[in-house]
Design a protein around this motif. Structure first.
Motif, PDB file in Angstrom:
ATOM      1  N   LYS A  74       0.863  -1.191   0.000  1.00  0.00           N
ATOM      2  CA  LYS A  74       0.000   0.000   0.000  1.00  0.00           C
ATOM      3  C   LYS A  74       0.892   1.233   0.000  1.00  0.00           C
ATOM      4  N   THR A  75       0.630   2.124  -0.948  1.00  0.00           N
ATOM      5  CA  THR A  75       1.517   3.293  -1.068  1.00  0.00           C
ATOM      6  C   THR A  75       0.869   4.563  -0.545  1.00  0.00           C
ATOM      7  N   ASN A  76      -0.361   4.462  -0.094  1.00  0.00           N
ATOM      8  CA  ASN A  76      -1.058   5.713   0.216  1.00  0.00           C
ATOM      9  C   ASN A  76      -1.841   5.617   1.527  1.00  0.00           C
ATOM     10  N   THR A  77      -1.307   4.913   2.548  1.00  0.00           N
ATOM     11  CA  THR A  77      -2.007   4.848   3.836  1.00  0.00           C
ATOM     12  C   THR A  77      -1.768   6.150   4.586  1.00  0.00           C
ATOM     13  N   SER A  78      -2.561   6.380   5.622  1.00  0.00           N
ATOM     14  CA  SER A  78      -2.399   7.648   6.345  1.00  0.00           C
ATOM     15  C   SER A  78      -1.035   7.693   7.033  1.00  0.00           C
ATOM     16  N   GLU A  79      -0.532   6.524   7.461  1.00  0.00           N
ATOM     17  CA  GLU A  79       0.777   6.485   8.113  1.00  0.00           C
ATOM     18  C   GLU A  79       1.889   6.877   7.122  1.00  0.00           C
ATOM     19  N   VAL A  80       1.809   6.290   5.925  1.00  0.00           N
ATOM     20  CA  VAL A  80       2.817   6.579   4.897  1.00  0.00           C
ATOM     21  C   VAL A  80       2.780   8.054   4.527  1.00  0.00           C
ATOM     22  N   ARG A  81       1.564   8.579   4.367  1.00  0.00           N
ATOM     23  CA  ARG A  81       1.438   9.986   3.983  1.00  0.00           C
ATOM     24  C   ARG A  81       2.015  10.897   5.063  1.00  0.00           C
ATOM     25  N   MET A  86       6.349  14.439   7.034  1.00  0.00           N
ATOM     26  CA  MET A  86       7.262  14.817   8.113  1.00  0.00           C
ATOM     27  C   MET A  86       8.711  14.880   7.618  1.00  0.00           C
ATOM     28  N   ILE A  87       9.079  13.942   6.736  1.00  0.00           N
ATOM     29  CA  ILE A  87      10.453  13.959   6.211  1.00  0.00           C
ATOM     30  C   ILE A  87      10.711  15.283   5.502  1.00  0.00           C
ATOM     31  N   VAL A  88       9.754  15.704   4.694  1.00  0.00           N
ATOM     32  CA  VAL A  88       9.930  16.965   3.961  1.00  0.00           C
ATOM     33  C   VAL A  88       9.985  18.137   4.942  1.00  0.00           C
ATOM     34  N   GLU A  89       9.135  18.090   5.973  1.00  0.00           N
ATOM     35  CA  GLU A  89       9.169  19.163   6.970  1.00  0.00           C
ATOM     36  C   GLU A  89      10.523  19.228   7.667  1.00  0.00           C
ATOM     37  N   LEU A  90      11.054  18.061   8.031  1.00  0.00           N
ATOM     38  CA  LEU A  90      12.356  18.036   8.713  1.00  0.00           C
ATOM     39  C   LEU A  90      13.453  18.587   7.812  1.00  0.00           C
ATOM     40  N   LEU A  91      13.387  18.225   6.518  1.00  0.00           N
ATOM     41  CA  LEU A  91      14.395  18.743   5.587  1.00  0.00           C
ATOM     42  C   LEU A  91      14.284  20.262   5.481  1.00  0.00           C
ATOM     43  N   LEU A  92      13.045  20.747   5.426  1.00  0.00           N
ATOM     44  CA  LEU A  92      12.856  22.192   5.302  1.00  0.00           C
ATOM     45  C   LEU A  92      13.329  22.921   6.560  1.00  0.00           C
ATOM     46  N   ALA A  93      13.235  22.219   7.712  1.00  0.00           N
ATOM     47  CA  ALA A  93      13.620  22.857   8.971  1.00  0.00           C
ATOM     48  C   ALA A  93      15.135  23.041   9.087  1.00  0.00           C
ATOM     49  N   LYS A 112       9.013  21.199  -5.049  1.00  0.00           N
ATOM     50  CA  LYS A 112       7.936  20.483  -5.739  1.00  0.00           C
ATOM     51  C   LYS A 112       7.243  19.507  -4.807  1.00  0.00           C
ATOM     52  N   LEU A 113       8.081  18.762  -4.031  1.00  0.00           N
ATOM     53  CA  LEU A 113       7.520  17.742  -3.146  1.00  0.00           C
ATOM     54  C   LEU A 113       6.709  18.368  -2.026  1.00  0.00           C
ATOM     55  N   ALA A 114       7.232  19.464  -1.465  1.00  0.00           N
ATOM     56  CA  ALA A 114       6.512  20.121  -0.378  1.00  0.00           C
ATOM     57  C   ALA A 114       5.125  20.515  -0.866  1.00  0.00           C
ATOM     58  N   GLN A 115       5.069  21.008  -2.107  1.00  0.00           N
ATOM     59  CA  GLN A 115       3.767  21.405  -2.642  1.00  0.00           C
ATOM     60  C   GLN A 115       2.901  20.198  -2.964  1.00  0.00           C
ATOM     61  N   ARG A 116       3.554  19.180  -3.548  1.00  0.00           N
ATOM     62  CA  ARG A 116       2.800  17.996  -3.947  1.00  0.00           C
ATOM     63  C   ARG A 116       2.211  17.276  -2.745  1.00  0.00           C
ATOM     64  N   LEU A 117       2.967  17.231  -1.651  1.00  0.00           N
ATOM     65  CA  LEU A 117       2.504  16.491  -0.485  1.00  0.00           C
ATOM     66  C   LEU A 117       1.660  17.362   0.444  1.00  0.00           C
ATOM     67  N   GLY A 118       1.449  18.595   0.055  1.00  0.00           N
ATOM     68  CA  GLY A 118       0.595  19.468   0.857  1.00  0.00           C
ATOM     69  C   GLY A 118       1.221  19.907   2.168  1.00  0.00           C
ATOM     70  N   VAL A 119       2.518  20.181   2.155  1.00  0.00           N
ATOM     71  CA  VAL A 119       3.155  20.704   3.367  1.00  0.00           C
ATOM     72  C   VAL A 119       2.858  22.203   3.414  1.00  0.00           C
TER      73      VAL A 119
END
Lengths: 663, 163
Positions: A74-81, A86-93, A112-119
């Motif tokens: 499963k590629t789209n569970t709430s845990e995976v999302r 969070m990974i993108v948030e940590l990188l941005l931090a 691109k990813l931050a926007q795509r993942l809705g951060v």
């Protein structure tokens, strides 16, 4: 037989020999985010963005596990999302977030990813600390403040290019990608190929921009000339929404004129000229059977690589300047002699798919009576930026054509941008020249292809001609090692530093789309077919320049204007290992080469004998001994330098004799 | 002539490991034992000898805290700051030694290259807390004053030796 299948988000997907689960998921048309996965490099598993839920296994990085029969993914569970976000948030931090003014702009994968993942908001405090930006090199800017530590650059540099100029240093929160000893890029073995720039997902590695200075020249009263490399015309469109491989030559010429360039010339004219010179050089060597294999020298990344790692093969490189430098030299000569312009009022700007060309243009070898052959080099990316800065609507621009005479080329000059192109153009010339017969055919499929190393044997004039075409410096190294060991023999070897050739250069538009490389390659071959002429020797302006200026291929004038030679180069700017205590009275410096070759030939024994001798005679205090790499005369090792004198095939007795005489 | 011996040792170390890049960590350990630290020149020499890039060697040398890129003093003083020593005020000893030797948070080695002062996590001699090790010798149940006295004694004997 039933095909092996797995379930991905409730779809049944068959698989066979895919490299990892990630590739199978992509087959299911799901674009998992990644920073550190590139199919041509080793699997690293650092970014953790490709985490998926595998039934019975929990969360797994899809890049690092193999697909197995009946796996349920499963590629789209709430845990995976949540985890990806969070990974993108940590990188941005821990990132210098100045996105609107970052040169990477919309090509940034992090943005691109931050926007795509809705951060929408970073929940962590920004802990980024300002670190110095390395802008020392003429080609590449390294900005650790933008680095996400995916390691793509490190792996492309060591795995694909076998250079390893940058690597991870320190650990944990202090981990940084840097050259050895935190030196600047211009102090180390970086060949400026820009493959790191091509794979970097963020703005941590960028071509060094010369946009500012080019605008300045365009706004001045000087005569500004442009020349454009083949690979630019089939890639620039990507920055304006066109497919890779779309030929936009006419629009680019139009854009250049609108920007204010006084003359627009074409680098493939220089490629035609290079072929005539280089093919004649080759024919001479082939007939004399000397300095073979002959290596091409139009790729500046490869030239620097050879200078650093294979100095013994430098005489095998063609002495021809690259097409960029040839166009610079002949057009400045023309404008000074025929248009009576002052050399200081002429500016040559070249547009290249390449970061190393920036370095090449600044090499001292390429300055003559009229100043530098080429004054400024901008990459395909930079030209796109300039077009956007000016506000030109690229896609609706009209077409325009190059200026004569240096804007006229044959297809042979255009295919230079593909790996195998130089070889094919040389064959188009050589086959007719040696047989004395004109033919209609011009395509040599034997040297085309996608492999990093391709071999071909052709029969020309009843003689077998052994060729190799290699792209990617790692492949070049493998080939040279085999030639050195006597396992392989070639007459002619074409080397391009970038896999696939210039079309895949470090200055090309950032494009991670599928088959970008292949589409660009066919774009250039299509362009060749569309031109009336395909063989450099058929270019009427090439014949003209030989009549009016250059006399004949290989003439003294041609040599002065179009040829050069290269020098061994130290890889790292660092001191030699000092073996003795240094003090001011030490007058005579003895440097002993401890490179592998000299070491095996006994440099350690020589050191031993010299120190014994110095001890016995009490002359230690007059001598300073250093261990060094390398006087680049490996075939004549062991090599020792006493004062300014270089001793080859040195023995202890010979060294001691010279030391005695020098004291 | 010490440097010649050092260098010959490096050549021997490289030969002992057959110039095998897979032995990089062992080679660096042995080389550091020879020079007491890893200099840029020696790391470049090792990298070239093993046919790997100096950036890789630098990466390994900076990853492991065992490796040091700065020359260390003749006397390496390791102050234990494990839990037992810490509650017995090991930091006071560290501060006293730093003050006595004019060291700062960034400078760990004295200008005369005699002393290097560092903390370590636990020496395993908690019964002797607070404890320090000078080169291979363990000294326990110290106060800031007795610790400084140990250093003063070394300084005195070094001064005598130089006369």
């Amino acid at each position: 037989m039933n095909k092996a299948k797995i379930t991905i988000d409730n779809q049944q997907i068959s698989f066979s020999d895919e490299r990892n689960l990630l590739e199978v998921i992509r087959k299911a048309k799901i674009e998992l985010p990644t920073f550190c996965y590139h199919s041509e490099m080793s699997i690293y598993g650092a970014c953790r963005l490709c985490m998926v839920e595998v039934e019975g296994w929990g969360l797994q990085p899809a890049c690092s596990i193999k697909p197995a029969q009946d796996m349920v993914v499963k590629t789209n569970t709430s845990e995976v999302r949540a985890m990806r976000k969070m990974i993108v948030e940590l990188l941005l931090a821990s990132h210098e977030v100045n996105c609107p003014s970052c040169e990477k702009g919309p090509d940034c994968q992090l943005q691109k990813l931050a926007q795509r993942l809705g951060v929408k908001k970073v929940r962590f405090e920004n802990s980024y600390q300002d670190r110095p930006v390395d802008d020392s090199s003429p080609a590449i800017i390294r900005d650790p403040n933008k680095c996400v530590l995916c390691g793509d650059c490190v792996r492309v540099c060591s795995e694909i290019q076998h250079v390893g100029a940058i690597d991870f240093a320190y650990r944990g929160a202090n981990a940084t990608v840097m050259p050895c000893f935190d030196k600047n890029l211009d102090q180390v073995e970086c060949v400026y190929c820009g493959q790191c720039v091509r794979v970097c997902p963020t703005g941590a590695l960028l071509p060094k921009s010369e946009i500012g200075v080019v605008w300045q020249e365009l706004h001045s009263n000087k005569t500004v000339i442009a020349q454009m490399a083949p690979a630019v015309r089939i890639a620039l469109g990507e920055n304006f929404g066109l497919e890779p491989g779309t030929i936009t030559t006419g629009k680019i010429v139009r854009a250049l004129r609108r920007m204010g360039f006084d003359y627009v010339y074409d680098t493939p004219f220089g490629a035609d000229l290079t072929i005539v010179e280089e093919a004649n050089e080759f024919i001479g060597r082939w007939q004399q059977q000397e300095k073979l294999p002959m290596f091409t020298s139009c790729c500046p990344g490869w030239v620097k690589f050879a200078e650093q790692y294979y100095p013994e093969y430098l005489p095998h490189l063609s002495s021809c300047k690259s097409p960029q430098q040839m166009v610079g030299a002949v057009s400045k000569n023309d404008l000074v002699k025929n248009h009576k312009l002052a050399p200081e009022d002429i500016v040559m700007v070249s547009i290249m798919p390449c970061t190393a060309k920036k370095f090449e243009a600044k090499r001292p070898e390429f300055s003559g009576a009229y100043g530098k052959d080429v004054d400024h080099v901008i990459t395909t990316q930079e030209l796109a930026t300039m077009i956007k800065e000016m506000g030109l609507d690229f896609n609706s621009l009209e077409q325009d054509s190059f200026d004569l005479p240096f804007g006229f080329k044959t297809g042979g000059g255009v295919i230079f941008g593909n790996s195998g192109g130089v070889t094919e153009a040389v064959l188009r010339y050589t086959s007719e020249k040696l047989t004395g017969m004109k033919t209609d055919s011009y395509i040599f499929n034997a040297v085309r292809g996608e492999e990093g190393l391709r071999e071909a044997v052709l029969t020309i004039d009843n003689r077998p001609l052994k060729l190799a075409v290699v792209s990617g410096l790692g492949k070049a190294q493998e080939l040279i090692e085999k030639v050195k060991a006597g396992e392989k023999y070639y007459d002619f070897v074409e080397v391009m530093a970038c896999p696939g050739g210039c079309i895949n250069g470090g200055g090309q538009p950032i494009n991670h789309g599928l088959h970008t490389k292949q589409k660009r390659t066919s774009g250039l071959y299509d362009n060749d077919r569309m031109l009336q002429l395909h063989k450099p020797q058929d270019n009427p302006y090439i014949s003209e320049i030989y009549e009016t200026v250059l006399q004949k291929p290989g003439s003294t004038v041609a040599h002065e204007m179009l040829h050069t030679h290269y020098h061994p180069r130290k890889r790292i700017q660092t001191d030699d290992v000092s073996i003795t205590e240094t003090s001011p009275e030490n007058k005579l410096v003895i440097s002993i080469c401890f490179g592998t070759s000299c070491f095996l030939k006994g440099s350690q024994n020589i050191l031993h004998s010299i120190t014994q001798y110095l001890k016995m005679t009490g002359k230690e205090k007059y001598i300073d001994i250093k261990a060094t790499f390398c006087y680049e005369k490996c075939e004549q090792g062991p090599v020792i330098k006493v004062g300014d004198q270089i001793l080859t095939q040195c023995t202890a007795e010979k060294a001691i004799e010279v030391i005695e005489n020098s004291l | 002539m010490e440097k010649i011996r050092n260098f010959e040792q490096v050549c021997n170390i490289l030969a002992r490991y057959e110039r095998n890049p897979n032995s990089l960590i062992s080679i660096l350990q042995a080389v550091q034992a020879e020079y007491r630290y890893l200099s840029e020149e020696v790391m470049t020499f090792v990298a070239s000898s093993l046919g790997i890039s100096p950036a890789k060697v630098f990466g390994v040398a900076t990853f492991y805290s065992h490796f040091t890129l700065q020359p260390k003093g003749k006397y390496e003083i390791k102050i234990c700051d494990g839990t037992a020593c810490h509650v017995k005020k090991s930091i006071d000893i560290l501060d006293a030694l730093k003050q006595h030797l004019h060291l700062t948070d960034k400078e760990h080695t004295t200008k005369d290259m005699l002393f290097t002062v560092e903390t370590v996590s636990c020496l395993g001699t908690c019964g002797l807390a607070p404890a320090i090790v000078i080169n291979e010798e363990v000294h326990g149940l110290l106060t800031p004053e007795t610790a400084v006295q140990l250093v003063k004694d070394i300084q005195k004997s070094e001064a005598l030796a130089n006369e």
